[in-house]
Write an enzyme that holds these catalytic residues in place. Structure first.
Site, short mmCIF file in Angstrom:
data_model
loop_
_atom_site.label_atom_id
_atom_site.label_comp_id
_atom_site.label_asym_id
_atom_site.label_seq_id
_atom_site.Cartn_x
_atom_site.Cartn_y
_atom_site.Cartn_z
NE ARG A 114 -3.65 0.04 2.47
CZ ARG A 114 -3.80 0.79 3.57
NH1 ARG A 114 -3.18 0.49 4.68
NH2 ARG A 114 -4.55 1.86 3.54
CE LYS A 179 1.72 -4.83 6.17
NZ LYS A 179 1.20 -3.54 5.77
NE ARG A 313 2.59 9.23 12.58
CZ ARG A 313 2.61 10.20 13.48
NH1 ARG A 313 2.65 9.91 14.77
NH2 ARG A 313 2.55 11.47 13.12
C1 BTN Z 1 0.61 -3.79 2.27
O1 BTN Z 1 1.36 -2.84 2.03
O2 BTN Z 1 0.33 -4.09 3.43
C2 BTN Z 1 0.00 -4.58 1.16
C3 BTN Z 1 0.86 -5.73 0.71
C4 BTN Z 1 0.20 -6.58 -0.37
C5 BTN Z 1 1.13 -7.63 -0.93
C6 BTN Z 1 0.42 -8.57 -1.87
S1 BTN Z 1 1.43 -9.94 -2.33
C7 BTN Z 1 0.30 -10.39 -3.55
C8 BTN Z 1 -0.22 -9.13 -4.19
N1 BTN Z 1 0.64 -8.71 -5.28
C9 BTN Z 1 1.26 -7.55 -5.01
O3 BTN Z 1 2.06 -6.98 -5.76
N2 BTN Z 1 0.89 -7.10 -3.80
C10 BTN Z 1 -0.07 -7.98 -3.17
#
Ligand code: BTN
Length: 318
Positions: A114, A179, A313
């Site tokens: 994100r 996380k 946060r």
């Molecule tokens: C975050 O920042 O918390 C979101 C992470 C999301 C990762 C997943 S892995 C599968 C899918 N493909 C990506 O490029 N991102 C999501």
């Protein structure tokens, strides 16, 4: 690393000469890659003079047949050994008018998180998948969606035996303040017409060691459990919860899941700061409403914050 693991995955000895030939690299380079494999996947490599190298624990690689079997005949599954991002791949298929329900990858070279962040996606260590959800009745169907996906991941990890996992609005999944999984939703198409949500889920399963490129505190299921787990087990539980919860969301809306979500919200009652670009709102997180918006008790009264590209946060976190 991908090629090296594929050679070693059978748990048998492979000589340095054989590996060097297959990968076109020197002995010194082989050893460097072995160290990387150990560090990232948390699997130990044994090196015996005259015999070569072998993995002490067999690495379970994903394969399409088994993934399809777990997901069931009703879902069209795609599996890639390597891809830029499962979300981008799914979006390309949708735009080309091709049907797909779930995309899995063993590795992502440009995994996305994100707010423009990268999502580290080392080969065979974790789960990277995108679930495609057709949207048939507009915006309403999306209310609470990202929170519900977080709930599916939380239910999955706790079903595997790790009760100490909770949520941070809107959809971070945390264990011990670190996380353990992330969710990225992307909309393809026009909400007024035919559209799809690509639900990208990354779960840190067996990743261990020091990965300096990750810029936030992280953990993995293996790190919390103290031992590795089968990614197939994680997938089986995740897909079942995801389908059940998405059906429930579609049938009854988020309000039916609101209490369970609030119950799992790790920052419930805490003083938090919500940031969006340069603007910030501080208040106490006192729940979520039936649309999945964060209910914040501020100095000026209760405010409702919608998801999107916001960050949350703790107020006393410098
Ligand atoms: C975050 O920042 O918390 C979101 C992470 C999301 C990762 C997943 S892995 C599968 C899918 N493909 C990506 O490029 N991102 C999501």
């Amino acid at each position: 690393m991908y090629d090296l693991l594929a050679i070693l995955a059978d748990g048998q000895f492979h000589s340095g000469t054989e590996i060097g030939k297959a990968l076109g690299i020197s002995r010194a380079a082989i050893w460097k890659r072995m160290q990387k494999v150990q560090q990232v996947c948390g699997c130990e490599v044994e090196s015996v003079p005259g015999k070569g190298y072998r993995l002490l624990q067999q690495v379970e690689l994903l394969c399409l047949e088994r993934l399809q079997d777990i997901c069931g005949p009703g879902l069209h599954v795609e599996f890639l050994k390597t891809v830029d991002s499962t979300n981008d791949y799914a979006k390309r298929l949708i735009r080309e008018g091709r049907h797909v329900d779930v995309v899995f990858a063993e590795e992502q070279t440009q995994g996305k998180g994100r707010r423009g962040r990268a999502w580290q996606s080392p080969y065979a260590a974790n789960l990277y998948l995108s679930f495609v959800w057709p949207v048939s009745y507009g915006m309403r169907q999306l209310e609470g969606l990202s929170l519900v996906v977080g709930l599916a991941v939380q239910r999955c990890i706790s079903e595997l035996g790790w009760a100490d996992v909770g949520l941070k609005w809107p959809n971070d999944v945390l264990s011990n303040d670190k996380k353990i999984a992330g969710i990225l939703l992307e909309l393809v198409g026009d909400l007024a017409d035919q559209s799809h949500v690509v639900i990208g889920i990354g779960i840190n399963v067996n990743m261990q060691g020091d990965i300096s490129s990750i810029d936030q505190p992280w953990t993995s299921i293996a790190q919390e459990f103290g031992h590795g787990v089968s990614r197939y087990e994680v997938i089986r539980s995740l897909i079942a919860h995801l389908i059940r919860l998405l059906d429930e969301l579609k049938a009854s809306g988020f309000s039916a899941l609101q209490n369970e979500w609030e119950d799992k919200h790790l920052w419930h009652g805490k003083q938090v700061v919500v940031s969006s670009g340069t603007s910030q709102i501080e208040g106490q997180a006192i729940g979520v409403n039936e649309r999945g918006e964060l209910k914040l008790k501020t100095a000026d009264g209760v405010e409702y914050i919608a998801g999107g590209e916001l960050s949350l946060r703790l107020a006393n976190d410098s």
